[in-house]
Scaffold this motif. Structure first.
Motif, mmCIF file in Angstrom:
data_model
loop_
_atom_site.group_PDB
_atom_site.id
_atom_site.type_symbol
_atom_site.label_atom_id
_atom_site.label_comp_id
_atom_site.label_asym_id
_atom_site.label_seq_id
_atom_site.Cartn_x
_atom_site.Cartn_y
_atom_site.Cartn_z
ATOM 1 N N THR A 140 -14.147 7.244 -25.866
ATOM 2 C CA THR A 140 -13.249 7.025 -26.997
ATOM 3 C C THR A 140 -12.298 5.882 -26.699
ATOM 4 O O THR A 140 -12.009 5.577 -25.533
ATOM 5 C CB THR A 140 -12.443 8.303 -27.295
ATOM 6 N N PHE A 141 -11.797 5.250 -27.778
ATOM 7 C CA PHE A 141 -10.860 4.131 -27.659
ATOM 8 C C PHE A 141 -9.619 4.457 -28.497
ATOM 9 O O PHE A 141 -9.372 3.848 -29.541
ATOM 10 C CB PHE A 141 -11.515 2.829 -28.130
ATOM 11 N N ASP A 142 -8.868 5.432 -28.042
ATOM 12 C CA ASP A 142 -7.674 5.851 -28.773
ATOM 13 C C ASP A 142 -6.497 4.940 -28.422
ATOM 14 O O ASP A 142 -6.384 4.434 -27.293
ATOM 15 C CB ASP A 142 -7.327 7.301 -28.428
ATOM 16 N N GLU A 143 -5.596 4.772 -29.393
ATOM 17 C CA GLU A 143 -4.384 3.989 -29.176
ATOM 18 C C GLU A 143 -3.268 4.922 -28.739
ATOM 19 O O GLU A 143 -2.920 5.869 -29.446
ATOM 20 C CB GLU A 143 -3.984 3.257 -30.455
ATOM 21 N N ARG A 144 -2.692 4.645 -27.593
ATOM 22 C CA ARG A 144 -1.665 5.507 -27.038
ATOM 23 C C ARG A 144 -0.279 5.011 -27.439
ATOM 24 O O ARG A 144 -0.017 3.808 -27.519
ATOM 25 C CB ARG A 144 -1.770 5.551 -25.513
ATOM 26 N N THR A 145 0.598 5.968 -27.690
ATOM 27 C CA THR A 145 1.992 5.656 -28.046
ATOM 28 C C THR A 145 2.978 6.126 -26.987
ATOM 29 O O THR A 145 4.183 5.941 -27.153
ATOM 30 C CB THR A 145 2.341 6.311 -29.391
ATOM 31 N N ARG A 146 2.482 6.755 -25.930
ATOM 32 C CA ARG A 146 3.333 7.222 -24.848
ATOM 33 C C ARG A 146 2.772 6.708 -23.533
ATOM 34 O O ARG A 146 1.549 6.683 -23.354
ATOM 35 C CB ARG A 146 3.393 8.745 -24.832
ATOM 36 N N PRO A 147 3.626 6.245 -22.618
ATOM 37 C CA PRO A 147 5.113 6.230 -22.647
ATOM 38 C C PRO A 147 5.689 5.175 -23.581
ATOM 39 O O PRO A 147 6.882 5.161 -23.817
ATOM 40 C CB PRO A 147 5.469 5.947 -21.200
ATOM 41 N N PHE A 148 4.847 4.263 -24.102
ATOM 42 C CA PHE A 148 5.311 3.296 -25.082
ATOM 43 C C PHE A 148 4.111 2.923 -25.948
ATOM 44 O O PHE A 148 2.956 3.136 -25.574
ATOM 45 C CB PHE A 148 5.931 2.058 -24.403
ATOM 46 N N LYS A 149 4.378 2.416 -27.089
ATOM 47 C CA LYS A 149 3.322 2.035 -28.005
ATOM 48 C C LYS A 149 2.500 0.896 -27.409
ATOM 49 O O LYS A 149 3.046 -0.103 -26.941
ATOM 50 C CB LYS A 149 3.922 1.597 -29.341
ATOM 51 N N GLY A 150 1.181 1.089 -27.431
ATOM 52 C CA GLY A 150 0.291 0.096 -26.837
ATOM 53 C C GLY A 150 0.047 0.305 -25.364
ATOM 54 O O GLY A 150 -0.487 -0.591 -24.683
ATOM 55 N N ALA A 151 0.430 1.468 -24.837
ATOM 56 C CA ALA A 151 0.179 1.740 -23.413
ATOM 57 C C ALA A 151 -1.323 1.778 -23.143
ATOM 58 O O ALA A 151 -2.151 1.988 -24.035
ATOM 59 C CB ALA A 151 0.828 3.065 -23.018
ATOM 60 N N ALA A 152 -1.691 1.555 -21.893
ATOM 61 C CA ALA A 152 -3.101 1.477 -21.504
ATOM 62 C C ALA A 152 -3.807 2.795 -21.795
ATOM 63 O O ALA A 152 -3.294 3.874 -21.498
ATOM 64 C CB ALA A 152 -3.216 1.129 -20.025
ATOM 65 N N ALA A 153 -5.000 2.697 -22.406
ATOM 66 C CA ALA A 153 -5.805 3.874 -22.714
ATOM 67 C C ALA A 153 -7.143 3.841 -21.979
ATOM 68 O O ALA A 153 -8.046 4.606 -22.313
ATOM 69 C CB ALA A 153 -6.036 3.976 -24.229
ATOM 70 N N ALA A 154 -7.270 2.956 -20.996
ATOM 71 C CA ALA A 154 -8.537 2.827 -20.263
ATOM 72 C C ALA A 154 -8.804 4.077 -19.431
ATOM 73 O O ALA A 154 -7.886 4.735 -18.938
ATOM 74 C CB ALA A 154 -8.492 1.593 -19.367
ATOM 75 N N THR A 155 -10.073 4.391 -19.272
ATOM 76 C CA THR A 155 -10.508 5.539 -18.470
ATOM 77 C C THR A 155 -11.332 5.025 -17.293
ATOM 78 O O THR A 155 -12.238 4.194 -17.476
ATOM 79 C CB THR A 155 -11.359 6.513 -19.305
ATOM 80 N N HIS A 156 -11.027 5.497 -16.104
ATOM 81 C CA HIS A 156 -11.787 5.063 -14.930
ATOM 82 C C HIS A 156 -13.226 5.573 -15.042
ATOM 83 O O HIS A 156 -13.461 6.749 -15.351
ATOM 84 C CB HIS A 156 -11.139 5.589 -13.650
ATOM 85 N N PRO A 157 -14.226 4.722 -14.785
ATOM 86 C CA PRO A 157 -15.633 5.110 -14.998
ATOM 87 C C PRO A 157 -16.252 5.904 -13.861
ATOM 88 O O PRO A 157 -17.489 5.954 -13.749
ATOM 89 C CB PRO A 157 -16.331 3.757 -15.160
ATOM 90 N N LEU A 158 -15.459 6.527 -13.003
ATOM 91 C CA LEU A 158 -16.024 7.243 -11.857
ATOM 92 C C LEU A 158 -16.982 8.342 -12.304
ATOM 93 O O LEU A 158 -18.119 8.434 -11.821
ATOM 94 C CB LEU A 158 -14.887 7.835 -11.016
ATOM 95 N N LEU A 159 -16.559 9.195 -13.233
ATOM 96 C CA LEU A 159 -17.404 10.302 -13.682
ATOM 97 C C LEU A 159 -18.623 9.785 -14.424
ATOM 98 O O LEU A 159 -19.752 10.243 -14.188
ATOM 99 C CB LEU A 159 -16.589 11.240 -14.570
ATOM 100 N N THR A 160 -18.422 8.813 -15.309
ATOM 101 C CA THR A 160 -19.544 8.262 -16.070
ATOM 102 C C THR A 160 -20.539 7.574 -15.151
ATOM 103 O O THR A 160 -21.756 7.692 -15.326
ATOM 104 C CB THR A 160 -19.021 7.283 -17.123
ATOM 105 N N GLU A 161 -20.048 6.853 -14.146
ATOM 106 C CA GLU A 161 -20.928 6.166 -13.200
ATOM 107 C C GLU A 161 -21.792 7.165 -12.434
ATOM 108 O O GLU A 161 -23.000 6.964 -12.262
ATOM 109 C CB GLU A 161 -20.086 5.345 -12.224
ATOM 110 N N ALA A 162 -21.190 8.256 -12.001
ATOM 111 C CA ALA A 162 -21.954 9.263 -11.260
ATOM 112 C C ALA A 162 -23.039 9.876 -12.138
ATOM 113 O O ALA A 162 -24.192 10.054 -11.706
ATOM 114 C CB ALA A 162 -21.013 10.347 -10.746
ATOM 115 N N ILE A 163 -22.701 10.181 -13.398
ATOM 116 C CA ILE A 163 -23.668 10.827 -14.295
ATOM 117 C C ILE A 163 -24.804 9.878 -14.642
ATOM 118 O O ILE A 163 -25.986 10.242 -14.566
ATOM 119 C CB ILE A 163 -22.954 11.316 -15.563
ATOM 120 N N VAL A 164 -24.461 8.647 -15.027
ATOM 121 C CA VAL A 164 -25.485 7.697 -15.472
ATOM 122 C C VAL A 164 -26.406 7.305 -14.328
ATOM 123 O O VAL A 164 -27.631 7.195 -14.498
ATOM 124 C CB VAL A 164 -24.816 6.461 -16.102
ATOM 125 N N GLN A 165 -25.848 7.114 -13.126
ATOM 126 C CA GLN A 165 -26.709 6.749 -11.996
ATOM 127 C C GLN A 165 -27.623 7.904 -11.610
ATOM 128 O O GLN A 165 -28.801 7.703 -11.308
ATOM 129 C CB GLN A 165 -25.854 6.317 -10.803
#
Length: 803
Positions: free
Chosen positions: A101-126
């Motif tokens: 998902t690419f949700d827009e975060r408003t905390r701790p401030f509007k436009g805060a980073a919403a990136a997710t580390h791909p560790l879990l996805t990398e393990a599953i896909v590989q």
């Protein structure tokens, strides 16, 4: 029902006309008179035994019984739901860690980073990619092996089963590969996914359908082994049209109701899945939701009875289907094989697991590295936010200071007017003390990521960087250490896939016609229903000990190096063949020389091979009598009599055929006497004794056949020619001996004559030497006398003047 006597009937004789009626569609009527003159009439009720074994028993059960079944099973299903509620919540919340998902975060401030580390996805896909390549090769995932003693018939049967199952899975069952690919994703994520193997009436063939973990419920005290679960509940979403088809063919009662749109996706996992995928149920979809229970049940009217027809209370396996919306029971079917006195439950489900967990469900990468993935995501977002705040700082400004367009960020190269009210600008503005992204936080992010990758075994194996001259044991030890976790996961998948293939093979053996032809590129093949028996074992083509191409190539290369170090002790053809297969080369037999490969050959080819000096091998299932006859005729050739090594090779080969013939005859005799399991009735010593007796018998027959083929010695023209050759040779040898004797005698006479001449010459020479010696002595005496006279004369001549 009893019928009372009616006394109001008219008296006297009556003419009663009985019309012809059609009785074909009338039900059976049973009339029983009681002692009081009444009768009991039973209309249209059959015995339980008349219900077909595979019928839907809900058609004949009382509605009260069906309602009681539903009222008892629905609470059990709700209990199974409640027992895994926390598991479902964790399963659903973990979907956020995939980063889909690419949700827009408003905390701790509007436009805060919403990136997710791909560790879990990398393990599953590989894991998904690696497992799919190993478990679903392009040529098909099935291989077979013969159980018991290998024969030509069994080997051909195994080849037919392997080819047909690979054809079905790769060509006919179009849904198999996509379902299996998706199964690996769910297995890697949550640790459990399921397959249901059954015969689909609509498709008219066997299917292996993916069952997601949110649609299959195992009791709290259930087992991860599906055959050991006392109860399995499968939530079956079904379109209204498919339900109508099932009703028309008698599979269900027509009492189910459509579920409302509000009930669609009402479980926790489905809600979270819809939230991640940004999808929602369609209000116009017409869909049913059925609950299919595999359970042992004491069914009223179909109870298990003893020899006295008394109910025993034993629960028998049934498949009971309940409409979840209305709560009505719409299907009750027996779930054991007809005629099975042990009432063993049929198996349909296969459980694929990543790691064996603490309960019935497996552990996935969500459980193994989910916490580390969440920590890595938090660290990553903090680093990005820190960089954002450092690059675009915020702060405080004096209340009286006025800035044009203060709600618009400054652009590069822009200078904006500020009304500072006569105060210095540095005293009007005060930025907050933001720091640059922390190096410690960055190191922590790397630590979390590396630890998760190591635990998930997704770190690439640097096989090429290893020492090529390292010892074999060192190389294998490095491979073992680097892939322990993935190797164990691969073995679990291999085990589950073997169960799935055996269920498919069992279904083919039940639903295929006696003989089923099918077309493949270039030829037409045939499979027989009886081919799917207990003589052939169905296995995945993957190796449970090898889980990657790099490991397979390294093992094959190590094996080839060992074989090259001592070729006399190894099968070099097989060593090179495995190496080519490891690197993915097709049509290996077109590259390698297969001339000397051990495989069944015809007798003429074996005779030619014997002349070349190559070893011969007999195989079970060959026509031993035909081979023995051909080899005996070949041995009668005069050429073979001059080639003793070839004759020895052929004789050993004939003995091998005799031994195999005796073993096969013994096996057939034991099978006739004791059935399919003679090992439990006959010891190995007894079997060997029977083989020895038959070997002696067949050897006598072979010897007799050889004598008949040779015929009497006088009648064989070849023998006569040979005798003539021997006689002529003997005469020539005798003449040669006589000539040699005469020559030797003449030579002796000549030698004696030469000896006499030589002796005469020696005597004459001796005589001459004697005469010459006498003459020389006389001459010497005369010379001596003359010398004496001369000496006297000289002395006289000297003494005369002195006087």
């Amino acid at each position: 029902m009893p019928i009372e006597k009616n006394n109001d009937l008219p008296s006297g004789n009556m003419d009663v006309e009985i019309e012809d009626v059609i009785t074909e569609d009338l039900p059976d009527i049973e009339i029983v008179f009681d002692e009081e003159g009444g009768v009991d009439i039973t209309i249209g009720e059959g015995d339980d035994e008349e219900v077909p074994f595979d019928a839907n028993l809900a058609d004949v059960l009382d509605p009260g019984v069906l309602q009681q079944i539903s009222s008892e099973l629905m609470p059990l299903f709700e209990a199974d739901q409640g027992s895994r509620k926390d598991w479902e919540e964790q399963y659903g919340k973990g979907l956020k860690l995939l980063g889909f998902t690419f949700d827009e975060r408003t905390r701790p401030f509007k436009g805060a980073a919403a990136a997710t580390h791909p560790l879990l996805t990398e393990a599953i896909v590989q894991f998904q990619s690696q497992a799919l390549k190993e478990l679903m090769p392009a040529d098909g995932p099935v291989r077979t092996q013969v159980l018991g003693k290998e024969t030509r018939e069994k080997l051909m049967q195994a080849d037919r089963v392997r080819d047909f199952m690979n054809y079905q899975i790769t060509s006919v069952m179009e849904e198999y590969t996509p379902d299996f690919d998706q199964l690996l994703f769910y297995t890697g994520y949550g640790g459990s996914a399921f397959k249901k193997v059954y015969y689909d009436e609509d498709k008219g063939r066997m299917v292996s359908k993916l069952i997601l973990p949110d649609n299959l419920y195992i009791p709290y005290n259930g087992s991860s082994v599906m055959s050991e679960c006392a109860r399995i509940t499968h939530v079956v979403p079904m379109s209204v049209n498919d339900y109508r088809k099932a009703v028309l063919r008698g599979q269900y009662l027509d009492t189910a109701e459509e579920r409302s749109t509000s009930d669609v996706g009402n479980n926790i996992i489905q809600k979270e899945t819809d939230r991640v995928t940004k999808m929602s149920p369609n209000e116009d979809d017409e869909e049913m939701e059925l609950l299919e229970f595999q359970i042992d049940w004491d069914l009223e009217g179909f109870e298990h009875v003893d020899d006295d027809d008394e109910p025993t209370g034993l629960r028998l396996p049934y498949i009971i289907t309940i409409d979840r919306t209305s709560g009505s029971t719409i299907g009750v079917r027996r779930n054991w094989k007809e005629g099975d006195e042990l009432y063993r439950r049929k198996q349909y489900y296969v459980h694929y697991m990543l790691v064996q967990g603490l309960g019935a469900y497996g552990l996935g990468f969500l459980h193994l590295v989910g916490g580390l993935s969440q920590a890595a995501t938090s660290a990553l977002r903090q680093l990005i936010d820190a960089g954002t705040l450092a690059n675009l700082p915020a702060g405080f400004k004096a209340k009286g200071a006025r800035i044009m367009n203060d709600d618009v960020p400054l652009q590069p190269g822009e200078f904006r007017d500020i009304d500072a009210g006569g105060v210095e600008l540095t005293q009007t503005l005060m930025p907050l003390p933001y720091k640059e992204p922390s190096q410690t936080l960055f190191s922590l992010l790397g630590f979390c990521a590396d630890t998760g990758r190591r635990l998930a075994s997704v770190t690439d194996m640097q096989v090429g960087d290893s020492n090529q001259n390292a010892a074999v044991g060192t190389t294998i030890a490095l491979l073992e250490k680097g892939g322990q976790i993935m190797s164990a996961i691969h073995k679990r998948l291999h085990y589950s896939q073997k169960i799935e293939f055996n269920l498919l093979a069992k279904g083919f053996g039940e639903y295929l016609p006696d003989e089923y032809p099918y077309d493949v590129p270039g030829e037409t093949r045939t499979i027989k229903r009886k081919d799917f028996d207990s003589r052939i074992d169905i296995l995945p083509v993957s190796d449970p000990n090898i889980f990657s191409v790099a490991q397979r190539i390294t093992m094959a290369q190590t094996q080839l190096q060992l074989a090259q170090s001592n070729p006399q002790m190894h099968n070099m053809y097989e060593a090179y063949r495995r190496m080519y297969q490891a690197i993915g080369v097709r049509d290996v037999d077109q590259i390698l020389n297969t001339q000397n490969v051990d495989k069944p050959k015809d007798p003429v080819s074996e005779n030619s091979q014997a002349l070349d000096g190559s070893p011969l091998k007999a195989f079970a299932g060959q026509q031993h009598d035909a081979h023995i006859l051909n080899h005996l005729l070949f041995g009668l050739s005069p050429m073979i009599s001059g080639m003793p090594q070839v004759a020895i090779t052929m004789q050993k080969h004939i003995f091998e055929h005799i031994r195999l013939k005796a073993e096969e005859a013994t096996e057939a005799e034991l099978f006739t006497q004791y059935g399919t399991d003679p090992d439990s009735m006959v010891s190995a010593l007894q079997r060997e004794a029977m083989i020895a007796i038959k070997t002696a018998e067949y050897y006598q027959e072979t010897k007799k056949l050889q004598t008949e083929l040779q015929g009497p010695p006088g009648d064989d023209p070849l023998v006569k020619v040979k005798e003539q050759e021997i006689q002529a040779k003997a005469a020539a040898d005798a003449a040669k001996d006589a000539n040699d004797k005469a020559r030797i005698q003449l030579e002796s006479q000549r030698v004696q004559g030469d000896l006499a001449v030589d002796q005469a010459k020696i005597a004459l020479d001796n005589q001459k030497l004697q005469q010459q010696g006498s003459q020389n002595a006389a001459q010497n005496d005369q010379a001596r006398q003359n010398s004496q006279l001369q000496a006297i004369a000289r002395s006289q001549k000297v003494s005369g003047p002195q006087r």
